[in-house]
Write a protein that holds these residues in place. Structure first.
Motif, mmCIF file in Angstrom:
data_model
loop_
_atom_site.group_PDB
_atom_site.id
_atom_site.type_symbol
_atom_site.label_atom_id
_atom_site.label_comp_id
_atom_site.label_asym_id
_atom_site.label_seq_id
_atom_site.Cartn_x
_atom_site.Cartn_y
_atom_site.Cartn_z
ATOM 1 N N GLY A 52 0.773 -1.237 0.000
ATOM 2 C CA GLY A 52 0.000 0.000 0.000
ATOM 3 C C GLY A 52 0.796 1.275 0.000
ATOM 4 O O GLY A 52 0.237 2.357 0.179
ATOM 5 N N HIS A 53 2.098 1.214 -0.270
ATOM 6 C CA HIS A 53 2.924 2.419 -0.199
ATOM 7 C C HIS A 53 2.556 3.430 -1.275
ATOM 8 O O HIS A 53 2.495 4.637 -0.999
ATOM 9 N N LEU A 54 2.263 2.954 -2.492
ATOM 10 C CA LEU A 54 1.871 3.884 -3.546
ATOM 11 C C LEU A 54 0.408 4.302 -3.417
ATOM 12 O O LEU A 54 0.047 5.412 -3.807
ATOM 13 N N LEU A 77 -0.804 -6.077 5.525
ATOM 14 C CA LEU A 77 0.210 -5.060 5.779
ATOM 15 C C LEU A 77 -0.275 -3.681 5.338
ATOM 16 O O LEU A 77 -0.050 -2.680 6.023
ATOM 17 N N ALA A 78 -0.935 -3.626 4.182
ATOM 18 C CA ALA A 78 -1.435 -2.342 3.672
ATOM 19 C C ALA A 78 -2.481 -1.753 4.613
ATOM 20 O O ALA A 78 -2.455 -0.547 4.911
ATOM 21 N N ARG A 79 -3.390 -2.585 5.093
ATOM 22 C CA ARG A 79 -4.429 -2.096 6.018
ATOM 23 C C ARG A 79 -3.825 -1.612 7.330
ATOM 24 O O ARG A 79 -4.294 -0.626 7.907
ATOM 25 N N ALA A 80 -2.786 -2.297 7.791
ATOM 26 C CA ALA A 80 -2.145 -1.875 9.037
ATOM 27 C C ALA A 80 -1.414 -0.552 8.855
ATOM 28 O O ALA A 80 -1.411 0.294 9.761
ATOM 29 N N ALA A 81 -0.799 -0.358 7.688
ATOM 30 C CA ALA A 81 -0.015 0.853 7.437
ATOM 31 C C ALA A 81 -0.897 2.058 7.135
ATOM 32 O O ALA A 81 -0.523 3.195 7.451
#
Length: 201
Positions: A52-54, A77-81
């Motif tokens: 999810g960085h982008l 990981l994306a949802r956590a970030a």
């Protein structure tokens, strides 16, 4: 196979891409051009969003965006970030969105593992889901004058594409090329990189 490979590497991959994704001014310029086209135009899908960085970068740039990835571990990981963003497990070949509902699609090194015979179907799905005037930004490993070839990517085998060939498949699906970028390998990179900016008329 691709989803399982990325599940197994999710934490290490997330650490790696968060460190290096913005290292290239040319990559940043391609993303900035995409943002200029889609900001304020409607909903954008980050396909193959990984951790999810982008997706978060697009959000921070004023884009209404959500992320999709085959790998459940990546989506966790994306949802956590970025808990304020929407992330879904799914395939970019069969998006759970209505026809002509997206202003943009980012597929940044997300189709590199796709078998070549399946790529036309991906472009057809992009055409189905994009609204007229919508844009696609596609990043890939470029073949540097060689034909389409497979290589030993760190996660699972991937392909290096001639951009002319990719652009031709996109055109066959009804997408128009509006720009492209080539860049030489950076430090620690093996292959030339390429990006295509496409538009649905």
């Amino acid at each position: 196979m691709t989803a399982a490979a990325y599940d197994a590497m999710a934490v290490r991959y997330a650490e790696f891409v968060r460190e290096v994704w913005d290292a290239s001014p040319l990559d940043n310029a391609a993303l900035a051009a995409f943002v200029d086209h889609v900001r304020g135009a409607g909903l954008v899908a980050d396909l193959g969003c990984g951790p999810g960085h982008l997706t978060a970068h697009l959000r921070d740039s004023g884009v209404d965006v959500f992320g999709v990835d085959l790998s459940p571990a990546m989506i966790e990981l994306a949802r956590a970030a970025a808990p304020d963003l929407r992330f879904e497990v799914g395939s970019m070949a069969a998006l759970d969105v209505p026809d002509a509902s997206l202003a943009g699609i980012l597929t940044w090194y997300s189709m590199i593992h796709t078998p070549p015979e399946e790529v036309p179907g991906y472009f057809a799905e992009f055409t189905r889901t994009l609204a007229p005037g919508g844009h696609v930004l596609l990043g890939c490993f470029e073949s540097d004058g060689e034909p389409l070839t497979v290589f030993d990517h760190a996660v699972t085998p991937a392909y290096r594409w001639p951009l002319d060939e990719l652009a031709g498949l996109a055109r066959d699906a009804g997408l128009v090329e509006t720009g492209r970028v080539y860049r030489v390998p950076g430090e620690g990179e093996r292959f030339r990189r390429g990006a295509l900016l496409l538009r649905k008329p």
